[in-house]
Design a protein around this motif. Structure first.
Motif, PDB file in Angstrom:
ATOM      1  N   VAL A 145     -13.579  50.237   3.246  1.00  0.00           N
ATOM      2  CA  VAL A 145     -12.094  51.012   3.596  1.00  0.00           C
ATOM      3  C   VAL A 145     -10.770  50.021   3.751  1.00  0.00           C
ATOM      4  O   VAL A 145      -9.258  51.114   3.418  1.00  0.00           O
ATOM      5  N   THR A 146     -10.932  49.063   2.661  1.00  0.00           N
ATOM      6  CA  THR A 146      -9.848  48.205   2.274  1.00  0.00           C
ATOM      7  C   THR A 146      -8.435  48.717   1.273  1.00  0.00           C
ATOM      8  O   THR A 146      -9.642  49.413   0.275  1.00  0.00           O
ATOM      9  N   THR A 147      -7.211  48.763   1.155  1.00  0.00           N
ATOM     10  CA  THR A 147      -7.361  49.708  -0.357  1.00  0.00           C
ATOM     11  C   THR A 147      -7.421  48.082  -1.237  1.00  0.00           C
ATOM     12  O   THR A 147      -7.519  47.424  -1.671  1.00  0.00           O
ATOM     13  N   PRO A 148      -8.187  48.923  -2.726  1.00  0.00           N
ATOM     14  CA  PRO A 148      -8.113  48.155  -3.427  1.00  0.00           C
ATOM     15  C   PRO A 148      -7.544  47.760  -4.414  1.00  0.00           C
ATOM     16  O   PRO A 148      -6.811  46.621  -5.048  1.00  0.00           O
ATOM     17  N   GLU A 149      -6.058  47.791  -4.655  1.00  0.00           N
ATOM     18  CA  GLU A 149      -5.317  47.318  -4.660  1.00  0.00           C
ATOM     19  C   GLU A 149      -3.740  46.959  -3.496  1.00  0.00           C
ATOM     20  O   GLU A 149      -3.713  48.026  -2.691  1.00  0.00           O
ATOM     21  N   PRO A 150      -3.271  45.907  -4.152  1.00  0.00           N
ATOM     22  CA  PRO A 150      -1.667  46.065  -3.028  1.00  0.00           C
ATOM     23  C   PRO A 150      -0.683  47.134  -3.394  1.00  0.00           C
ATOM     24  O   PRO A 150      -0.550  47.917  -4.287  1.00  0.00           O
ATOM     25  N   TYR A 151      -0.284  47.265  -2.127  1.00  0.00           N
ATOM     26  CA  TYR A 151       1.128  48.110  -2.620  1.00  0.00           C
ATOM     27  C   TYR A 151       2.268  47.752  -2.118  1.00  0.00           C
ATOM     28  O   TYR A 151       2.358  46.785  -0.702  1.00  0.00           O
TER      29      TYR A 151
END
Ligand SMILES: NC(=O)CC[C@H](N)C(=O)O
Length: 360
Positions: A157-163
């Motif tokens: 569930v974690t974001t694949p990329e930073p934003y």
């Protein structure tokens, strides 16, 4: 179409399938007692791998709509209701509950006596189960049950990329174990710039963002299984003003030498009373957790800040000297009461004081 919920111990509940009726769902069954907020609940990534029983007897009255989502889509494996509204009523125009489930390929079971089911979960405790069409062969149900694996849930569930979301105030990094949108919103409305990063971030990568503070988010699964995340968690509490929310609170507990344990049937609802020992006030809070922290080993460095008034479990602690605050409940609400929004104000103060000390 007739559907069934079969628990690991063989106990079975029947109902009518709604949503994506082709789906076979398997996971841990939990009940949530909130009267509204069904869409926020289903889109809370902490429900990944779980089948959610909504105890309020009529779900879907006001439909579903984009603003209510706590993440991009529903993460819960499946949902169980007593009854649901076929035609929603909402001033913004809204999609019906059934159509929403279909669109996201989620299955639901309706027409279930959710009071009886909840009493069963309360006496038997949290268990695995499968939910599928009543004519599914037993071997298929067994296979689905055997495939349940919640040990890697945060990575799913974690974001694949930073934003990044820019504001004029201090810069806060949110480590995303399954973060709810309301957390980023609460930081944003207080002017904090927010960078959301994957949960696999290393201490060196984190330092590279030069954060003024760090938030460790909520997330699914058994906290004691995520030992590989602890070095970064320890780095945060040692170096930055840190706020831990739910799973984030549990991980700080583990990184600081405490241990976690499973509750019999968890806390999932929107009206759980807590005592804030600092203010002496009672808060009505939003809750969603199946584990709790046994805090005794860290009490030489931390004070218990919040206690659950139903069962006296630890609901938050605060470092005696360092700017580290943890909460087991959901101060961001979404859904739930706003009684504890002030804890985000406290975090902002911690972050500002840290920044001033650094620039002094
Ligand atoms: N909402 C959360 O962060 C839940 C934390 C953890 N997965 C638990 O169930 O206790």
């Amino acid at each position: 179409m007739k559907g069934l919920l079969r628990f690991a111990d063989g106990t079975q509940f029947e109902g009518t399938l709604i949503g994506d009726t082709e789906k076979i769902a398997a996971g841990e069954v939990v009940f949530n007692t909130a009267m509204t907020g069904y869409q926020e609940i289903l889109t809370d990534p902490s429900y990944y791998g779980q089948i959610v029983v909504l105890t309020y007897p009529l779900i879907g009255n006001y439909g579903t709509f984009a603003e209510a989502a706590e993440s991009l889509f529903p993460w819960a494996e499946a949902v169980i209701v007593k009854d649901y509204a076929r035609i929603p009523s909402h001033f913004g125009g809204a999609e019906s509950f059934d159509s929403y489930l279909k669109r996201y390929h989620k299955v639901g079971l309706a027409g279930v006596d959710t009071r009886e089911l909840t009493l069963y979960i309360r006496s038997a405790g949290t268990q695995h189960a499968v939910l599928a069409s009543a004519d599914t062969p037993a071997s298929v149900l067994e296979e689905a049950m055997a495939a349940i694996d919640l040990s890697k849930s945060v990575y799913a569930v974690t974001t694949p990329e930073p934003y990044h979301v820019e504001h004029e105030g201090p810069h806060v990094v949110v480590i995303d174990y399954g973060a709810k949108n309301s957390i980023m919103e609460q930081l944003g409305v207080r002017g904090m710039s927010v960078t959301v990063v994957p949960c696999t971030i290393t201490p060196t990568e984190l330092d590279g963002y030069h954060p003024d503070g760090v938030v460790l988010s909520n997330g699914p699964g058994d906290p004691s299984l995520f030992t590989d995340l602890l070095p970064t968690v320890k780095h945060c509490v040692d170096h930055y003003p840190t706020l831990g929310i739910c799973l984030g609170h549990q991980l700080i507990g583990l990184a600081e030498g405490a241990h976690t344990y499973p509750l019999k049937f968890g806390h999932h609802g929107a009206n759980h009373p807590l005592m804030d020992h600092k203010t002496g006030k009672v808060l009505i809070t939003s809750q969603n957790h199946g584990y709790a922290v046994e805090a005794a080993p860290l009490l030489d460095r931390y004070q218990i800040r919040l206690t659950n008034l139903h069962d006296q479990t630890v609901e938050g602690f605060q470092h005696r000297e360092k700017p580290v605050l943890t909460v087991q409940h959901h101060p961001e609400a979404g859904p739930g009461p706003w009684d504890s929004h002030y804890l985000f104000d406290e975090f902002l103060t911690m972050v500002r004081e840290g920044r001033e000390a650094q620039h002094a």
